[in-house]
Write a protein that holds these residues in place. Sequence first.
Motif, PDB file in Angstrom:
ATOM      1  N   LEU A  59       0.861  -1.695  -0.064  1.00 23.52           N
ATOM      2  CA  LEU A  59       0.304  -0.247   0.126  1.00 23.52           C
ATOM      3  C   LEU A  59       0.650   0.929  -0.388  1.00 23.52           C
ATOM      4  CD1 LEU A  59      -3.118   1.639   0.359  1.00 23.52           C
ATOM      5  CD2 LEU A  59      -2.265   1.262   2.391  1.00 23.52           C
ATOM      6  N   ALA A  60       2.454   0.905   0.807  1.00 22.33           N
ATOM      7  CA  ALA A  60       2.456   2.731   0.828  1.00 22.33           C
ATOM      8  C   ALA A  60       3.673   2.232  -0.192  1.00 22.33           C
ATOM      9  CB  ALA A  60       3.447   2.524   2.351  1.00 22.33           C
ATOM     10  N   LEU A  61       3.961   1.570  -0.959  1.00 23.11           N
ATOM     11  CA  LEU A  61       5.062   1.661  -2.166  1.00 23.11           C
ATOM     12  C   LEU A  61       3.942   2.149  -3.739  1.00 23.11           C
ATOM     13  CD1 LEU A  61       7.290   1.202  -3.961  1.00 23.11           C
ATOM     14  CD2 LEU A  61       6.872  -1.001  -3.671  1.00 23.11           C
ATOM     15  N   CYS A  62       3.035   1.537  -3.683  1.00 25.06           N
ATOM     16  CA  CYS A  62       1.890   2.495  -4.496  1.00 25.06           C
ATOM     17  C   CYS A  62       1.393   3.971  -4.415  1.00 25.06           C
ATOM     18  CB  CYS A  62       0.615   1.599  -4.482  1.00 25.06           C
ATOM     19  SG  CYS A  62       0.432  -0.449  -5.029  1.00 25.06           S
ATOM     20  N   ALA A  63       0.973   3.628  -3.328  1.00 25.87           N
ATOM     21  CA  ALA A  63       0.625   5.679  -2.827  1.00 25.87           C
ATOM     22  C   ALA A  63       1.737   6.736  -2.738  1.00 25.87           C
ATOM     23  CB  ALA A  63      -0.004   5.609  -1.084  1.00 25.87           C
ATOM     24  N   ALA A  64       2.872   6.435  -2.778  1.00 24.62           N
ATOM     25  CA  ALA A  64       4.978   6.976  -2.805  1.00 24.62           C
ATOM     26  C   ALA A  64       3.957   6.999  -4.243  1.00 24.62           C
ATOM     27  CB  ALA A  64       5.619   6.057  -1.840  1.00 24.62           C
ATOM     28  N   MET A  65       4.736   5.694  -5.088  1.00 24.49           N
ATOM     29  CA  MET A  65       4.682   5.458  -6.592  1.00 24.49           C
ATOM     30  C   MET A  65       3.809   6.390  -7.554  1.00 24.49           C
ATOM     31  SD  MET A  65       7.320   3.775  -7.176  1.00 24.49           S
ATOM     32  CE  MET A  65       7.512   3.726  -8.512  1.00 24.49           C
ATOM     33  N   ALA A  66       2.713   6.494  -6.811  1.00 19.09           N
ATOM     34  CA  ALA A  66       1.189   6.617  -7.944  1.00 19.09           C
ATOM     35  C   ALA A  66       1.637   8.766  -7.607  1.00 19.09           C
ATOM     36  CB  ALA A  66      -0.170   6.990  -7.318  1.00 19.09           C
ATOM     37  N   ASN A  67       2.090   8.525  -6.162  1.00 21.84           N
ATOM     38  CA  ASN A  67       2.645  10.160  -5.914  1.00 21.84           C
ATOM     39  C   ASN A  67       3.479  10.847  -6.446  1.00 21.84           C
ATOM     40  OD1 ASN A  67       1.927  13.258  -4.583  1.00 21.84           O
ATOM     41  ND2 ASN A  67       2.876  12.346  -2.838  1.00 21.84           N
ATOM     42  N   VAL A  68       4.454   9.988  -7.221  1.00 24.67           N
ATOM     43  CA  VAL A  68       5.584  10.404  -7.451  1.00 24.67           C
ATOM     44  C   VAL A  68       5.283  10.880  -9.120  1.00 24.67           C
ATOM     45  CG1 VAL A  68       8.269  10.439  -7.945  1.00 24.67           C
ATOM     46  CG2 VAL A  68       7.812   9.915  -5.421  1.00 24.67           C
ATOM     47  N   ILE A  69       4.479  10.019  -9.711  1.00 24.36           N
ATOM     48  CA  ILE A  69       4.163   9.946 -10.942  1.00 24.36           C
ATOM     49  C   ILE A  69       3.222  11.208 -10.828  1.00 24.36           C
ATOM     50  CG2 ILE A  69       3.120   8.786 -13.317  1.00 24.36           C
ATOM     51  CD1 ILE A  69       4.465   6.178 -11.510  1.00 24.36           C
ATOM     52  N   LEU A  70       2.138  11.407 -10.592  1.00 29.49           N
ATOM     53  CA  LEU A  70       2.016  12.038 -10.489  1.00 29.49           C
ATOM     54  C   LEU A  70       1.929  13.406 -10.311  1.00 29.49           C
ATOM     55  CD1 LEU A  70      -1.617  11.005  -9.063  1.00 29.49           C
ATOM     56  CD2 LEU A  70      -1.081  11.265 -11.524  1.00 29.49           C
ATOM     57  N   ARG A  71       3.031  13.563  -9.685  1.00 27.84           N
ATOM     58  CA  ARG A  71       3.300  15.355  -9.187  1.00 27.84           C
ATOM     59  C   ARG A  71       4.765  15.315 -10.442  1.00 27.84           C
ATOM     60  NH1 ARG A  71       7.109  15.229  -4.144  1.00 27.84           N
ATOM     61  NH2 ARG A  71       6.063  12.697  -4.117  1.00 27.84           N
ATOM     62  N   LYS A  72       4.802  14.026 -10.983  1.00 34.57           N
ATOM     63  CA  LYS A  72       6.937  14.668 -12.249  1.00 34.57           C
ATOM     64  C   LYS A  72       5.691  14.983 -13.752  1.00 34.57           C
ATOM     65  CE  LYS A  72      10.151  14.240  -9.587  1.00 34.57           C
ATOM     66  NZ  LYS A  72      10.578  15.797  -9.289  1.00 34.57           N
ATOM     67  N   THR A  73       4.688  14.248 -13.639  1.00 33.10           N
ATOM     68  CA  THR A  73       3.824  14.584 -15.199  1.00 33.10           C
ATOM     69  C   THR A  73       2.530  15.348 -15.195  1.00 33.10           C
ATOM     70  OG1 THR A  73       2.530  12.651 -14.524  1.00 33.10           O
ATOM     71  CG2 THR A  73       4.612  12.100 -15.684  1.00 33.10           C
ATOM     72  N   THR A  74       2.261  15.897 -13.829  1.00 27.18           N
ATOM     73  CA  THR A  74       1.112  16.751 -13.580  1.00 27.18           C
ATOM     74  C   THR A  74       1.290  17.407 -13.270  1.00 27.18           C
ATOM     75  OG1 THR A  74      -0.695  15.275 -12.963  1.00 27.18           O
ATOM     76  CG2 THR A  74      -0.791  14.822 -14.839  1.00 27.18           C
ATOM     77  N   ASP A  75       0.023  18.301 -12.873  1.00 27.48           N
ATOM     78  CA  ASP A  75      -0.070  18.941 -11.531  1.00 27.48           C
ATOM     79  C   ASP A  75      -0.327  18.565 -10.323  1.00 27.48           C
ATOM     80  OD1 ASP A  75       1.622  20.862 -13.103  1.00 27.48           O
ATOM     81  OD2 ASP A  75      -0.450  21.900 -13.357  1.00 27.48           O
ATOM     82  N   ILE A  76      -0.813  17.343 -10.397  1.00 29.82           N
ATOM     83  CA  ILE A  76      -1.650  16.939  -9.296  1.00 29.82           C
ATOM     84  C   ILE A  76      -0.420  16.039  -8.092  1.00 29.82           C
ATOM     85  CG2 ILE A  76      -3.180  14.823  -8.556  1.00 29.82           C
ATOM     86  CD1 ILE A  76      -3.880  15.009 -11.506  1.00 29.82           C
ATOM     87  N   ASN A  77      -0.358  16.278  -6.727  1.00 29.51           N
ATOM     88  CA  ASN A  77      -0.005  16.488  -5.961  1.00 29.51           C
ATOM     89  C   ASN A  77      -1.367  15.339  -5.272  1.00 29.51           C
ATOM     90  OD1 ASN A  77       2.044  15.696  -4.103  1.00 29.51           O
ATOM     91  ND2 ASN A  77       1.452  17.492  -3.415  1.00 29.51           N
ATOM     92  N   LEU A  78      -1.159  13.808  -4.670  1.00 30.52           N
ATOM     93  CA  LEU A  78      -1.431  12.984  -3.534  1.00 30.52           C
ATOM     94  C   LEU A  78      -1.743  13.797  -2.143  1.00 30.52           C
ATOM     95  CD1 LEU A  78      -1.984   9.664  -5.504  1.00 30.52           C
ATOM     96  CD2 LEU A  78      -3.581  11.302  -5.342  1.00 30.52           C
TER      97      LEU A  78
END
Length: 164
Positions: free
Chosen positions: A27-46
């Motif tokens: 769960l932590a890995l998925c949440a962290a990876m999703a946040n990093v990917i979204l932060r680097k590719t879009t303006d979305i931040n989890l």
Amino acid sequence: MLKKAFKTIDRTFAAIEDWSLFLAVGLALCAAMANVILRKTTDINLYWSDEVVRKVIYFTTFVGCSAAVRHRSLIRIDALPQMLPILKRALNLFSHLAVLAFSATLVWLGGQLTLEMYADAYARTPTLQIPEWYFYAVLPLVGGMMFLRTLVVMVEDWQGEREL
């Protein structure tokens, strides 16, 4: 009879530890990876992913304590038993008693903290608003698991066995 009960306890605790650690880290890995990917590719931040990772680290630290007792991986100073082998059993017993004292303290104080957090309606995580007592409840549960695991390890040592 006692050996069968200890095997059952060991298997049950091992399954709980292994699966809960697997799911929590996943769960932590998925949440962290999703946040990093979204932060680097879009303006979305989890904004909540950091909180999830922090709580998973907290959880895995304490559940890992019980797993460390199972694998006999607790930190020890073993210079003295190597220099004086006659003290090995006594120092091993002292180590086990220290773990029993720590786990009993974890149950007692963790139980009190859990009850205090349960009574406080405003004790919630900042972003996800999860009641904090869920996280404090890990303390007495893991303390109890460590206590029982240490008793199993002590019986193994007294019987001269390494694994049940």
